[in-house]
Design a protein around this motif. Structure first.
Motif, PDB file in Angstrom:
ATOM      1  N   VAL A   1     -16.460  45.149  52.326  1.00 47.04           N
ATOM      2  CA  VAL A   1     -15.983  43.762  52.285  1.00 47.04           C
ATOM      3  C   VAL A   1     -16.815  42.887  53.219  1.00 47.04           C
ATOM      4  CG1 VAL A   1     -14.090  42.347  53.140  1.00 47.04           C
ATOM      5  CG2 VAL A   1     -13.639  44.132  51.474  1.00 47.04           C
ATOM      6  N   VAL A   2     -17.211  43.470  54.349  1.00 45.16           N
ATOM      7  CA  VAL A   2     -18.016  42.713  55.312  1.00 45.16           C
ATOM      8  C   VAL A   2     -19.507  42.831  54.988  1.00 45.16           C
ATOM      9  CG1 VAL A   2     -18.670  42.564  57.740  1.00 45.16           C
ATOM     10  CG2 VAL A   2     -16.302  42.995  57.114  1.00 45.16           C
ATOM     11  N   LEU A   3     -19.943  44.071  54.699  1.00 50.14           N
ATOM     12  CA  LEU A   3     -21.381  44.322  54.618  1.00 50.14           C
ATOM     13  C   LEU A   3     -22.013  43.814  53.318  1.00 50.14           C
ATOM     14  CD1 LEU A   3     -21.699  47.869  56.221  1.00 50.14           C
ATOM     15  CD2 LEU A   3     -22.165  45.632  57.221  1.00 50.14           C
ATOM     16  N   ILE A   4     -21.325  43.989  52.203  1.00 51.52           N
ATOM     17  CA  ILE A   4     -21.985  43.614  50.937  1.00 51.52           C
ATOM     18  C   ILE A   4     -22.225  42.110  50.836  1.00 51.52           C
ATOM     19  CG2 ILE A   4     -21.715  43.589  48.415  1.00 51.52           C
ATOM     20  CD1 ILE A   4     -20.844  46.441  48.556  1.00 51.52           C
ATOM     21  N   PRO A   5     -21.218  41.254  51.080  1.00 50.38           N
ATOM     22  CA  PRO A   5     -21.544  39.810  51.077  1.00 50.38           C
ATOM     23  C   PRO A   5     -22.617  39.481  52.114  1.00 50.38           C
ATOM     24  CG  PRO A   5     -19.175  40.122  51.062  1.00 50.38           C
ATOM     25  CD  PRO A   5     -19.778  41.472  51.302  1.00 50.38           C
ATOM     26  N   GLY A   6     -22.546  40.140  53.273  1.00 51.77           N
ATOM     27  CA  GLY A   6     -23.528  39.889  54.325  1.00 51.77           C
ATOM     28  C   GLY A   6     -24.936  40.255  53.888  1.00 51.77           C
ATOM     29  N   LEU A   7     -25.061  41.439  53.269  1.00 49.63           N
ATOM     30  CA  LEU A   7     -26.388  41.884  52.836  1.00 49.63           C
ATOM     31  C   LEU A   7     -26.936  41.008  51.714  1.00 49.63           C
ATOM     32  CD1 LEU A   7     -26.183  45.787  52.870  1.00 49.63           C
ATOM     33  CD2 LEU A   7     -27.717  44.308  54.167  1.00 49.63           C
TER      34      LEU A   7
ATOM     35  N   SER B   1     -12.322  55.069  48.909  1.00 45.72           N
ATOM     36  CA  SER B   1     -12.121  55.256  50.350  1.00 45.72           C
ATOM     37  C   SER B   1     -11.776  53.917  51.009  1.00 45.72           C
ATOM     38  CB  SER B   1     -13.401  55.818  50.965  1.00 45.72           C
ATOM     39  OG  SER B   1     -13.515  55.398  52.299  1.00 45.72           O
ATOM     40  N   PRO B   2     -10.660  53.884  51.745  1.00 47.22           N
ATOM     41  CA  PRO B   2     -10.295  52.625  52.427  1.00 47.22           C
ATOM     42  C   PRO B   2     -11.350  52.194  53.445  1.00 47.22           C
ATOM     43  CG  PRO B   2      -8.569  54.298  52.684  1.00 47.22           C
ATOM     44  CD  PRO B   2      -9.695  54.959  51.977  1.00 47.22           C
ATOM     45  N   VAL B   3     -11.953  53.182  54.115  1.00 48.09           N
ATOM     46  CA  VAL B   3     -12.949  52.842  55.141  1.00 48.09           C
ATOM     47  C   VAL B   3     -14.173  52.188  54.492  1.00 48.09           C
ATOM     48  CG1 VAL B   3     -14.414  53.747  56.964  1.00 48.09           C
ATOM     49  CG2 VAL B   3     -12.162  54.744  56.572  1.00 48.09           C
ATOM     50  N   VAL B   4     -14.643  52.829  53.420  1.00 52.90           N
ATOM     51  CA  VAL B   4     -15.810  52.261  52.720  1.00 52.90           C
ATOM     52  C   VAL B   4     -15.481  50.845  52.238  1.00 52.90           C
ATOM     53  CG1 VAL B   4     -17.278  52.469  50.678  1.00 52.90           C
ATOM     54  CG2 VAL B   4     -16.737  54.490  52.042  1.00 52.90           C
ATOM     55  N   THR B   5     -14.273  50.680  51.724  1.00 51.39           N
ATOM     56  CA  THR B   5     -13.881  49.367  51.211  1.00 51.39           C
ATOM     57  C   THR B   5     -13.929  48.304  52.304  1.00 51.39           C
ATOM     58  OG1 THR B   5     -12.430  50.449  49.640  1.00 51.39           O
ATOM     59  CG2 THR B   5     -12.052  48.105  50.035  1.00 51.39           C
ATOM     60  N   LEU B   6     -13.322  48.630  53.443  1.00 52.25           N
ATOM     61  CA  LEU B   6     -13.286  47.640  54.527  1.00 52.25           C
ATOM     62  C   LEU B   6     -14.690  47.306  55.014  1.00 52.25           C
ATOM     63  CD1 LEU B   6     -10.138  48.748  56.563  1.00 52.25           C
ATOM     64  CD2 LEU B   6     -10.404  46.801  55.022  1.00 52.25           C
ATOM     65  N   LEU B   7     -15.537  48.350  55.100  1.00 49.93           N
ATOM     66  CA  LEU B   7     -16.915  48.088  55.518  1.00 49.93           C
ATOM     67  C   LEU B   7     -17.636  47.241  54.469  1.00 49.93           C
ATOM     68  CD1 LEU B   7     -18.057  51.514  57.014  1.00 49.93           C
ATOM     69  CD2 LEU B   7     -17.699  49.358  58.216  1.00 49.93           C
TER      70      LEU B   7
END
Lengths: 269, 386
Positions: B122-128, B114-120
């Motif tokens: 990209v930001v959320l996983i490094p952040g978490l 899913s492109p949406v999951v991917t974009l989220l």
């Protein structure tokens, strides 16, 4: 002015405020041990709002350690009660948020920040995230008042690192004021100061102590005599004597500790 | 002129000028190939903005930004692999998986279809990851060299982990051979320009974010934490929170940069995320001036440009040159090239002030320990005078 002032009128006096319900600091059975060595041994201490208490004693008596223990810097046993709230066993920043502030023997201001920035940071522990992420545009009224009280209103933009030694100590005291501490624990605030600076610092202490719980660690007996409203003498981690300057000086045990019949003259730094 | 630059008008003018150069002039004069190269440098610059905040302002020597860069990059690469497989292969299984693996897409890849999951992500996983790591590390008061070593070890471990997963992450080959980016053909020069423009806009936005953070009360507090962490505690703040927030911002920026790097460069492999690239991120920041806003950006871009120019002519020479530059800057100019104007200015001041009582000027730290030390008179007074 609608904002509460940092300096209500009045003078500190022994026993503190006599009216209303004064705040207090009640230390019971405070002990600190470093690898089995008891640096502070079962210390009891009561200071009431409006009393300017001096903590004196020979080197190694545990004066600074008492302050470290109250502020959460070193682990301790016993109890420290600030007007109904137990503060022992909390983290350093939590103790600070409960209104207990301190200064250090060597002035520790943020040298790469201006006087104004130093005070603004000290005043801001309660700010929410949104206010934190915005730029500092106005000067907090409390900060403005503190600047005037500590006599640095002309040096707001100066980097704290280039202030004179005495000014750094005053800045630290100013930081305590805007931090809204009811309990001020000052560790040798006049060490290294010139005679004039000592006088000014003493007057400053007198003004701020009238409405706060103030404990000052000090070596200079002339200074203690001039400004203390009450004195606690520590020796070898224990409370040796407590009372007015005259009472303490007349105490035989205190005289013995200081090895001089003329009292506490030999307490040099 | 400096006074003008410091004003609000100057900021807006500087920002407009940067935008004009990056979004207008560069695409107009540079061929598509060079633009792609510049886009890659801009990705490094985005990482550098984060390092500038965390290291320059926060005093956290982040030697492992490759981890967050890699997380963002691999997430984007996984999505592009899956999208390519569905668009061109029909089977929905990325090519290398049929070669090295079971020919089935592992479950943890699936969300990134899913492109949406991917974009989220990209930001959320490094952040978490940075949040968990930051809280664990900073609450335990790990700092200075220990933090640097820890973050570097993490980058090494991450690269080793990736190399070991031949079947699911492509191992040491990494992921490459992308053909499309969210449905856009990557061979089309227009789309390449678009990718560059996205990188440029993201860089401008991250500079704006860093600027806001630096000039806010948070930024002042961050400098206080950098210089006297223990003192800050006694004012009622928990330094761990402040450092963690900064670390997370730096990680998110690195993650976004990684995600942009993949379509621009066309490959992501463990060699792009391990210890050496993590240190390379840092060198540009140090050379440019870590505590300033634009120093890290200009440093990162020029070091990357010099590397790509010199390493093709003298392949073995570049590493020595890079090392030498790093030593020179840390040893003699801890404030980086950004401190050059004020260093020269100060020297001039010394001459004129020779007859009058000298102002107390703090000596510039020139010890090797300067790497971990708070700096620097040169960069700070600018804000302090406000």
């Amino acid at each position: 002015m609608t904002t509460p002032t940092l300096l209500p009128d009045g003078e500190p006096r022994a026993g503190g405020l006599r009216h209303g319900r004064p705040k207090y600091l009640e230390v019971r059975g405070l002990s600190v041990s470093f690898d089995g060595f008891l640096a502070v041994d079962n210390v009891n201490l009561d200071v009431v709002q409006g009393d300017l208490r001096f903590l004196i004693g020979p080197n190694g008596a545990g004066k600074t350690t008492v302050i470290d223990a109250i502020t959460g810097l070193v682990p301790a046993t016993g109890s420290v009660n600030h007007t109904g709230t137990e503060i022992l066993g909390r983290k350093v920043h939590q103790v600070a948020r409960l209104g207990v502030g301190r200064t250090f023997q060597t002035a520790s201001v943020f040298e790469n920040l201006s006087v104004l920035q130093n005070l603004d940071i000290a005043a801001g522990a309660g700010r929410g995230p949104l206010r934190m992420l915005r730029r500092r545009k106005t000067v907090d009224p409390a900060v403005e008042e503190a600047l005037e009280i500590i006599g640095l209103e002309g040096a707001t933009g100066k980097m704290a690192g280039i202030l004179a030694h005495g000014q750094k100590q005053w800045l630290e005291i100013g930081m305590l004021l805007v931090q809204n501490s009811d309990v001020l624990l000052l560790d040798e605030p006049i060490a290294g100061m010139s005679q004039d600076e000592r006088g000014e610092t003493g007057e400053l202490l007198r003004r701020i102590a009238a409405s706060r719980i103030t404990v000052v660690v000090e070596h200079d007996m002339d200074f203690v005599r001039e400004y203390a409203t009450s004195v606690t003498v520590l020796a070898a981690g224990k409370v040796l004597s407590e009372g007015s300057v005259a009472q303490v000086q007349a105490d035989k045990k205190v005289q013995d500790v200081y090895l001089g019949s003329s009292g506490v003259e030999a307490a040099g730094a | 002129m400096m006074g003008l630059l410091r004003g609000r008008l100057g900021t807006a003018a500087g920002f407009t000028l940067g935008a004009l150069l990056l979004l207008g002039v560069a695409p107009a004069v540079l061929p598509v190939f060079s633009l792609g190269l510049l886009g890659k440098f801009l990705c490094f610059a985005i990482v550098a903005v984060g390092i500038g905040l965390a290291w320059g302002r926060g005093g956290m020597l982040t030697l492992g930004q490759g981890v967050f860069f890699g997380l963002g990059a691999y997430i984007m690469a996984m999505h592009m692999k899956l999208a390519d497989a569905s668009l061109f292969g029909g089977s929905g299984v990325p090519d290398f998986m049929s070669l090295y693996g079971s020919g089935e897409v592992p479950g943890w890849w699936e969300p990134f279809r899913s492109p949406v999951v991917t974009l989220l992500a990209v930001v959320l996983i490094p952040g978490l990851v940075a949040l968990v790591l930051g809280l664990a590390v900073f609450k335990r008061r790990v700092k200075g060299a220990y933090f640097a070593i820890l973050s570097q070890a993490l980058a090494a471990a991450f690269a080793v982990f990736l190399i070991g997963q031949q079947a699911t992450t492509g191992g040491s080959n990494g992921l490459s051979g992308f053909r499309s980016f969210f449905g856009f053909d990557l061979k089309d020069p227009n789309n390449k320009v678009m990718l560059y423009l996205i990188a440029a806009v993201v860089l401008l936005l991250s500079i704006a974010l860093a600027r806001q953070l630096m000039h806010s009360r948070f930024g002042e507090l961050l400098v206080a934490v950098r210089d006297q962490e223990e003192r800050v505690r006694f004012l009622g703040y928990d330094p761990a929170t402040i450092k963690t927030v900064t670390y997370v911002v730096a990680a998110v920026l690195a993650g976004i940069a990684g995600a942009l790097f993949v379509p621009l460069v066309g490959i992501i492999s463990p060699a792009d995320v391990g210890v050496i690239p993590s240190i390379a991120f840092l060198i540009g920041v140090a050379i440019g001036g870590r505590a300033t806003l634009l120093g890290p950006v200009l440093g990162a871009v020029s070091v990357a440009a010099a590397q790509s120019a010199l390493s093709s002519t003298f392949p073995s020479f570049w590493v020595y040159f890079q090392g030498l530059l790093f030593i020179l800057v840390i040893g003699f100019m801890p404030g980086g090239l950004a401190s050059l104007p004020s260093l020269i200015g100060r020297r001039g001041k010394f001459r004129t002030a020779a007859s009058t009582p000298a102002l107390p000027v703090a000596p510039a730290p020139a010890s090797p320990a300067a790497l971990l030390k708070p700096e620097e008179e040169a960069a700070m007074p600018e804000e302090a005078r406000r």
